[in-house]
Design a protein around this motif. Structure first.
Motif, PDB file in Angstrom:
ATOM      1  N   ALA A  27       0.836  -1.210   0.000  1.00 29.27           N
ATOM      2  CA  ALA A  27       0.000   0.000   0.000  1.00 29.27           C
ATOM      3  C   ALA A  27       0.871   1.261   0.000  1.00 29.27           C
ATOM      4  O   ALA A  27       0.590   2.212  -0.734  1.00 29.27           O
ATOM      5  N   VAL A  28       1.922   1.264   0.802  1.00 31.98           N
ATOM      6  CA  VAL A  28       2.829   2.422   0.833  1.00 31.98           C
ATOM      7  C   VAL A  28       3.528   2.581  -0.519  1.00 31.98           C
ATOM      8  O   VAL A  28       3.673   3.700  -1.032  1.00 31.98           O
ATOM      9  N   PHE A  29       3.931   1.469  -1.132  1.00 36.99           N
ATOM     10  CA  PHE A  29       4.564   1.516  -2.457  1.00 36.99           C
ATOM     11  C   PHE A  29       3.628   2.149  -3.481  1.00 36.99           C
ATOM     12  O   PHE A  29       4.024   3.039  -4.240  1.00 36.99           O
ATOM     13  N   ILE A  30       2.361   1.712  -3.490  1.00 38.14           N
ATOM     14  CA  ILE A  30       1.380   2.264  -4.435  1.00 38.14           C
ATOM     15  C   ILE A  30       1.169   3.751  -4.175  1.00 38.14           C
ATOM     16  O   ILE A  30       1.106   4.562  -5.114  1.00 38.14           O
ATOM     17  N   LEU A  31       1.074   4.140  -2.905  1.00 39.39           N
ATOM     18  CA  LEU A  31       0.884   5.539  -2.553  1.00 39.39           C
ATOM     19  C   LEU A  31       2.068   6.393  -3.012  1.00 39.39           C
ATOM     20  O   LEU A  31       1.884   7.440  -3.635  1.00 39.39           O
ATOM     21  N   ILE A  32       3.284   5.954  -2.724  1.00 42.79           N
ATOM     22  CA  ILE A  32       4.479   6.709  -3.130  1.00 42.79           C
ATOM     23  C   ILE A  32       4.576   6.783  -4.654  1.00 42.79           C
ATOM     24  O   ILE A  32       4.919   7.822  -5.223  1.00 42.79           O
ATOM     25  N   LYS A  33       4.255   5.683  -5.319  1.00 41.83           N
ATOM     26  CA  LYS A  33       4.286   5.670  -6.790  1.00 41.83           C
ATOM     27  C   LYS A  33       3.296   6.690  -7.357  1.00 41.83           C
ATOM     28  O   LYS A  33       3.620   7.435  -8.284  1.00 41.83           O
ATOM     29  N   ALA A  34       2.092   6.757  -6.778  1.00 42.58           N
ATOM     30  CA  ALA A  34       1.090   7.719  -7.233  1.00 42.58           C
ATOM     31  C   ALA A  34       1.557   9.156  -6.979  1.00 42.58           C
ATOM     32  O   ALA A  34       1.399  10.024  -7.842  1.00 42.58           O
ATOM     33  N   ILE A  35       2.129   9.401  -5.812  1.00 42.30           N
ATOM     34  CA  ILE A  35       2.621  10.750  -5.490  1.00 42.30           C
ATOM     35  C   ILE A  35       3.740  11.146  -6.444  1.00 42.30           C
ATOM     36  O   ILE A  35       3.768  12.271  -6.952  1.00 42.30           O
ATOM     37  N   ASN A  36       4.675  10.237  -6.712  1.00 37.80           N
ATOM     38  CA  ASN A  36       5.775  10.539  -7.636  1.00 37.80           C
ATOM     39  C   ASN A  36       5.258  10.828  -9.037  1.00 37.80           C
ATOM     40  O   ASN A  36       5.763  11.717  -9.719  1.00 37.80           O
ATOM     41  N   THR A  37       4.239  10.089  -9.473  1.00 33.42           N
ATOM     42  CA  THR A  37       3.656  10.320 -10.804  1.00 33.42           C
ATOM     43  C   THR A  37       3.015  11.702 -10.862  1.00 33.42           C
ATOM     44  O   THR A  37       3.210  12.441 -11.837  1.00 33.42           O
ATOM     45  N   LEU A  38       2.268  12.061  -9.819  1.00 30.40           N
ATOM     46  CA  LEU A  38       1.638  13.390  -9.790  1.00 30.40           C
ATOM     47  C   LEU A  38       2.673  14.500  -9.759  1.00 30.40           C
ATOM     48  O   LEU A  38       2.531  15.516 -10.446  1.00 30.40           O
ATOM     49  N   GLN A  39       3.741  14.311  -8.966  1.00 32.61           N
ATOM     50  CA  GLN A  39       4.791  15.327  -8.904  1.00 32.61           C
ATOM     51  C   GLN A  39       5.478  15.488 -10.255  1.00 32.61           C
ATOM     52  O   GLN A  39       5.770  16.607 -10.668  1.00 32.61           O
ATOM     53  N   ALA A  40       5.733  14.382 -10.942  1.00 36.20           N
ATOM     54  CA  ALA A  40       6.367  14.451 -12.257  1.00 36.20           C
ATOM     55  C   ALA A  40       5.477  15.205 -13.245  1.00 36.20           C
ATOM     56  O   ALA A  40       5.961  16.032 -14.026  1.00 36.20           O
TER      57      ALA A  40
END
Length: 143
Positions: free
Chosen positions: A87-100
Motif C-alpha cells: 500500500a505504501v509503495f502504491i501511494l508513493i508511486k502515485a505521489i511521484n507520478t503526480l509530482q512528475a
C-alpha cells in the motif's frame, strides 16, 4: 530559566512538522488496525480453507507444556507487513507520478512564457525587455 525552556518546547511542539508527524502516526496506527483486520478476517480464512480449514492464528509448535512458538500469528504479521508495504509503495508511486506531471506542466508553462529579458549587444548582460538603456554599460538599446 525553566519558563524559557517550556516556551522553547512549546514552540518546537507546535511547529508544522511535529504536528504533521503526530497526525501521520495516528493515521498510521488506525491503518494498521484496518490491515490487521483485513489479514485476519478477510484474507487468511480463505487461505486456511484452501489449505484444509487451517486457522493460521491458532498454529503453534509446542516445545513443552509451558513453551509454545506461535508461528501462525507470525505468518499473519508477515502478511500484514507485506500488505502495508505494498500500500505504501502504491501511494508513493502515485505521489511521484503526480509530482512528475506537475513539474512537467510547470516546465512547459515556463518554456511557453514570453521572454522578460534580452541581452545587451554591447556588454552581453541580461536586461529587462522594456529597457531602452543598459543598466550595466549605459548603451542605448533597440526596442
Amino acid at each position: 530559566m525553566l519558563k524559557n525552556f517550556f516556551n522553547e518546547f512549546k514552540t518546537f511542539a507546535m511547529r508544522g512538522n511535529v504536528m504533521d508527524m503526530a497526525v501521520g502516526i495516528i493515521i498510521g496506527a488506525a491503518f494498521g488496525k484496518i490491515v490487521s483486520s483485513l489479514v485476519e478476517d478477510v484474507i487468511m480464512p480463505p487461505i486456511g480453507w484452501v489449505l484444509g480449514n487451517v486457522d493460521f492464528s491458532n498454529l503453534v509448535l509446542k516445545l513443552n507444556d509451558d513453551v509454545a512458538i506461535k508461528y501462525g500469528a507470525f505468518l499473519n504479521t508477515v502478511i500484514s507487513f507485506i500488505i502495508v508495504a505494498f500500500a505504501v509503495f502504491i501511494l508513493i508511486k502515485a505521489i511521484n507520478t503526480l509530482q512528475a506531471k506537475m513539474l512537467k506542466a510547470e516546465a512547459d508553462a515556463a518554456a511557453n512564457a514570453a521572454p522578460t529579458t534580452k541581452k545587451c549587444p554591447y556588454c552581453c548582460n541580461e536586461v529587462n525587455i522594456e529597457a531602452t538603456r543598459c543598466p550595466f554599460c549605459t548603451s542605448e538599446l533597440k526596442k
